[in-house]
Design a protein around this motif. Structure first.
Motif, PDB file in Angstrom:
ATOM      1  N   GLU A 294     -11.686   5.102  12.221  1.00  0.00           N
ATOM      2  CA  GLU A 294     -10.452   4.448  12.637  1.00  0.00           C
ATOM      3  C   GLU A 294     -10.461   2.960  12.321  1.00  0.00           C
ATOM      4  O   GLU A 294      -9.420   2.374  11.997  1.00  0.00           O
ATOM      5  N   THR A 295     -11.625   2.312  12.428  1.00  0.00           N
ATOM      6  CA  THR A 295     -11.685   0.862  12.210  1.00  0.00           C
ATOM      7  C   THR A 295     -12.030   0.488  10.773  1.00  0.00           C
ATOM      8  O   THR A 295     -11.816  -0.647  10.364  1.00  0.00           O
ATOM      9  N   ALA A 296     -12.574   1.415  10.004  1.00  0.00           N
ATOM     10  CA  ALA A 296     -12.993   1.108   8.634  1.00  0.00           C
ATOM     11  C   ALA A 296     -11.786   1.012   7.709  1.00  0.00           C
ATOM     12  O   ALA A 296     -10.786   1.713   7.873  1.00  0.00           O
ATOM     13  N   TYR A 297     -11.891   0.151   6.701  1.00  0.00           N
ATOM     14  CA  TYR A 297     -10.853   0.023   5.682  1.00  0.00           C
ATOM     15  C   TYR A 297     -10.865   1.247   4.773  1.00  0.00           C
ATOM     16  O   TYR A 297      -9.822   1.778   4.406  1.00  0.00           O
ATOM     17  N   ARG A 298     -12.057   1.687   4.394  1.00  0.00           N
ATOM     18  CA  ARG A 298     -12.238   2.909   3.620  1.00  0.00           C
ATOM     19  C   ARG A 298     -13.473   3.625   4.154  1.00  0.00           C
ATOM     20  O   ARG A 298     -14.390   3.003   4.688  1.00  0.00           O
ATOM     21  N   SER A 299     -13.505   4.933   3.988  1.00  0.00           N
ATOM     22  CA  SER A 299     -14.682   5.704   4.396  1.00  0.00           C
ATOM     23  C   SER A 299     -14.793   6.948   3.540  1.00  0.00           C
ATOM     24  O   SER A 299     -13.787   7.455   3.021  1.00  0.00           O
ATOM     25  N   THR A 300     -16.003   7.439   3.392  1.00  0.00           N
ATOM     26  CA  THR A 300     -16.249   8.679   2.664  1.00  0.00           C
ATOM     27  C   THR A 300     -17.495   9.315   3.249  1.00  0.00           C
ATOM     28  O   THR A 300     -18.332   8.625   3.861  1.00  0.00           O
ATOM     29  N   TYR A 301     -17.644  10.611   3.082  1.00  0.00           N
ATOM     30  CA  TYR A 301     -18.795  11.298   3.677  1.00  0.00           C
ATOM     31  C   TYR A 301     -19.088  12.589   2.935  1.00  0.00           C
ATOM     32  O   TYR A 301     -18.244  13.105   2.184  1.00  0.00           O
ATOM     33  N   ILE A 302     -20.294  13.104   3.161  1.00  0.00           N
ATOM     34  CA  ILE A 302     -20.685  14.431   2.696  1.00  0.00           C
ATOM     35  C   ILE A 302     -21.403  15.120   3.850  1.00  0.00           C
ATOM     36  O   ILE A 302     -21.938  14.460   4.753  1.00  0.00           O
ATOM     37  N   TRP A 303     -21.410  16.446   3.818  1.00  0.00           N
ATOM     38  CA  TRP A 303     -22.081  17.228   4.850  1.00  0.00           C
ATOM     39  C   TRP A 303     -23.479  17.601   4.381  1.00  0.00           C
ATOM     40  O   TRP A 303     -23.683  17.961   3.222  1.00  0.00           O
ATOM     41  N   LEU A 304     -24.431  17.515   5.302  1.00  0.00           N
ATOM     42  CA  LEU A 304     -25.824  17.783   4.971  1.00  0.00           C
ATOM     43  C   LEU A 304     -26.452  18.717   5.990  1.00  0.00           C
ATOM     44  O   LEU A 304     -26.037  18.791   7.152  1.00  0.00           O
ATOM     45  N   THR A 305     -27.491  19.399   5.526  1.00  0.00           N
ATOM     46  CA  THR A 305     -28.411  20.104   6.409  1.00  0.00           C
ATOM     47  C   THR A 305     -29.775  19.446   6.249  1.00  0.00           C
ATOM     48  O   THR A 305     -30.285  19.340   5.131  1.00  0.00           O
ATOM     49  N   VAL A 306     -30.324  18.959   7.351  1.00  0.00           N
ATOM     50  CA  VAL A 306     -31.626  18.292   7.320  1.00  0.00           C
ATOM     51  C   VAL A 306     -32.632  19.187   8.033  1.00  0.00           C
ATOM     52  O   VAL A 306     -32.499  19.459   9.230  1.00  0.00           O
ATOM     53  N   ASN A 307     -33.626  19.663   7.281  1.00  0.00           N
ATOM     54  CA  ASN A 307     -34.644  20.534   7.838  1.00  0.00           C
ATOM     55  C   ASN A 307     -35.798  19.725   8.395  1.00  0.00           C
ATOM     56  O   ASN A 307     -36.099  18.622   7.926  1.00  0.00           O
ATOM     57  N   GLU A 308     -36.458  20.270   9.402  1.00  0.00           N
ATOM     58  CA  GLU A 308     -37.590  19.586  10.014  1.00  0.00           C
ATOM     59  C   GLU A 308     -38.794  19.612   9.091  1.00  0.00           C
ATOM     60  O   GLU A 308     -39.060  20.597   8.405  1.00  0.00           O
ATOM     61  N   ASP A 309     -39.528  18.502   9.088  1.00  0.00           N
ATOM     62  CA  ASP A 309     -40.785  18.420   8.361  1.00  0.00           C
ATOM     63  C   ASP A 309     -41.891  18.812   9.322  1.00  0.00           C
ATOM     64  O   ASP A 309     -41.658  19.180  10.472  1.00  0.00           O
ATOM     65  N   THR A 310     -43.155  18.716   8.863  1.00  0.00           N
ATOM     66  CA  THR A 310     -44.273  18.954   9.775  1.00  0.00           C
ATOM     67  C   THR A 310     -44.209  17.944  10.903  1.00  0.00           C
ATOM     68  O   THR A 310     -43.715  16.826  10.746  1.00  0.00           O
ATOM     69  N   ALA A 311     -44.743  18.288  12.046  1.00  0.00           N
ATOM     70  CA  ALA A 311     -44.644  17.431  13.228  1.00  0.00           C
ATOM     71  C   ALA A 311     -45.269  16.070  12.999  1.00  0.00           C
ATOM     72  O   ALA A 311     -44.740  15.031  13.401  1.00  0.00           O
ATOM     73  N   SER A 312     -46.390  16.028  12.317  1.00  0.00           N
ATOM     74  CA  SER A 312     -47.075  14.759  12.105  1.00  0.00           C
ATOM     75  C   SER A 312     -46.257  13.835  11.215  1.00  0.00           C
ATOM     76  O   SER A 312     -46.132  12.636  11.466  1.00  0.00           O
ATOM     77  N   ALA A 313     -45.664  14.400  10.146  1.00  0.00           N
ATOM     78  CA  ALA A 313     -44.880  13.588   9.225  1.00  0.00           C
ATOM     79  C   ALA A 313     -43.616  13.085   9.903  1.00  0.00           C
ATOM     80  O   ALA A 313     -43.213  11.938   9.731  1.00  0.00           O
ATOM     81  N   ALA A 314     -43.029  13.932  10.723  1.00  0.00           N
ATOM     82  CA  ALA A 314     -41.811  13.523  11.404  1.00  0.00           C
ATOM     83  C   ALA A 314     -42.085  12.405  12.393  1.00  0.00           C
ATOM     84  O   ALA A 314     -41.316  11.462  12.529  1.00  0.00           O
ATOM     85  N   ASP A 315     -43.210  12.497  13.133  1.00  0.00           N
ATOM     86  CA  ASP A 315     -43.549  11.457  14.105  1.00  0.00           C
ATOM     87  C   ASP A 315     -43.846  10.138  13.421  1.00  0.00           C
ATOM     88  O   ASP A 315     -43.558   9.059  13.945  1.00  0.00           O
ATOM     89  N   GLU A 316     -44.459  10.186  12.251  1.00  0.00           N
ATOM     90  CA  GLU A 316     -44.833   8.964  11.537  1.00  0.00           C
ATOM     91  C   GLU A 316     -43.607   8.206  11.035  1.00  0.00           C
ATOM     92  O   GLU A 316     -43.575   6.985  11.043  1.00  0.00           O
TER      93      GLU A 316
END
Length: 330
Positions: A294-316
């Motif tokens: 609503e406040t932006a002059y222009r906007s654009t987007y795409i839809w994504l699916t983000v899968n989980e990585d290993t727990a250690s990599a995600a925490d880092e």
């Protein structure tokens, strides 16, 4: 009129004045000159016979109304032909080149037409009845009726106003639409930037690269702020609500009028799940603390699916994500 067109182009006079003296050179005189060369006679109700071929005979005459109407059509038809010839000979479509070509066509056409016109009988020669028009106007003003005089004045004012309005509308660019465009790009195997082949599935903690392009058609240099976010949204009742967001950074750039700013965006997603929205907001000037569509002059987007990585990599990577977002423009 041809000379006035050259003077107007050289001196860069008021655009409306340029249009008034230039439009006839482009849209009337070339066709008029060509018609004069082809039809030097005045239409008097009888044919002026020339070379005949079977039942067809050459009629070298046109009435004034026919000549005026066809002059515009012929001039418009000549413009692309002259343009193609200029491009073919390598002269380009510079203003003075086009004006010179139209001037040559006009002068040659009028010269040939005048030579052919003088070979006709005086009664058969085409001429513009200026004296008759002047006499008619003077007679109408000399009548005792004030209504006729007022109508003539109103008609003259209306014609002048119409011509001035047409000239202003043709040359005025201030009323044109000013805008900025925002687009999301990827780079294909050949290195070309395309608005296609966007990623649809990412892995949390892994870096992804996209390109963002901003084009300025505002009529002046403009300062932009580009903001990127990865959002989890909920859609209900036709409304979309952002329930969780990950800031992916922002960048500010001043872009000259007519210029394009293309920047490479490296980001590392931390949010996981399906139907996540990668959104880019464009602001003129500074961006608010919480950007939105609503406040932006222009906007654009795409839809994504983000899968989980290993727990250690995600925490880092979770603690550092979003700090390095907009890379050096390319």
């Amino acid at each position: 009129m041809v000379v006035l067109s050259y003077v107007g182009a050289l001196l860069h006079v008021v655009p409306t004045v340029q249009a008034i003296v230039g439009l006839p050179t482009f849209l009337f005189l070339p066709g008029y000159a060509l018609l004069l060369a082809l039809f030097p006679g005045n239409k008097l109700g009888h044919k002026m016979h020339g070379p005949a071929s079977g039942p067809f005979e050459w009629n070298a005459s046109l009435s004034l109304v026919e000549r005026l109407a066809l002059s515009f059509g012929m001039s418009i038809a000549l413009l692309p032909v002259i343009g193609l010839v200029l491009l073919w000979v390598g002269l380009g479509l510079d203003l003075f080149v086009v004006l010179s070509a139209l001037s040559v066509v006009t002068i040659v056409g009028i010269a040939i037409g005048e030579i052919r016109r003088r070979r006709l009988q005086p009664a058969e020669q085409f001429h513009i009845p200026v004296r008759q028009w002047y006499a008619d106007v003077a007679e109408s003003f000399g009548r005792p009726s004030r209504i006729d005089s007022l109508l003539n004045v109103a008609l003259a004012v209306a014609i002048v106003f119409a011509v001035a309005s047409l000239g202003y509308a043709v040359v005025d660019t201030g009323g044109g639409e000013s805008y900025s465009s925002l687009s999301l790009l990827t780079q294909d195997a050949s290195g070309e930037f395309v608005a296609a082949d966007y990623p649809s599935a990412l892995t949390a903690g892994e870096q992804t690269e996209l390109f963002v392009s901003v084009s300025n058609f505002e009529g002046e240099a403009t300062s932009y702020t580009l903001v990127a976010e990865l959002q989890r949204v909920e859609q209900a009742g036709g409304e979309t609500t952002v329930v969780e967001r990950q800031a992916l950074g922002q960048q500010t750039k001043t872009v000259a009028d007519g210029g394009t700013w293309r920047t490479k965006h490296n980001f590392v997603p931390a949010l996981t799940g399906e139907n996540l929205r990668l959104t880019y907001y464009l602001y003129e000037g500074e961006a608010p603390a919480e950007p939105s569509t609503e406040t932006a002059y222009r906007s654009t987007y795409i839809w994504l699916t983000v899968n989980e990585d290993t727990a250690s990599a995600a925490d880092e990577t979770a603690s550092s994500v979003g700090t390095e977002s907009m890379a050096v423009p390319v």
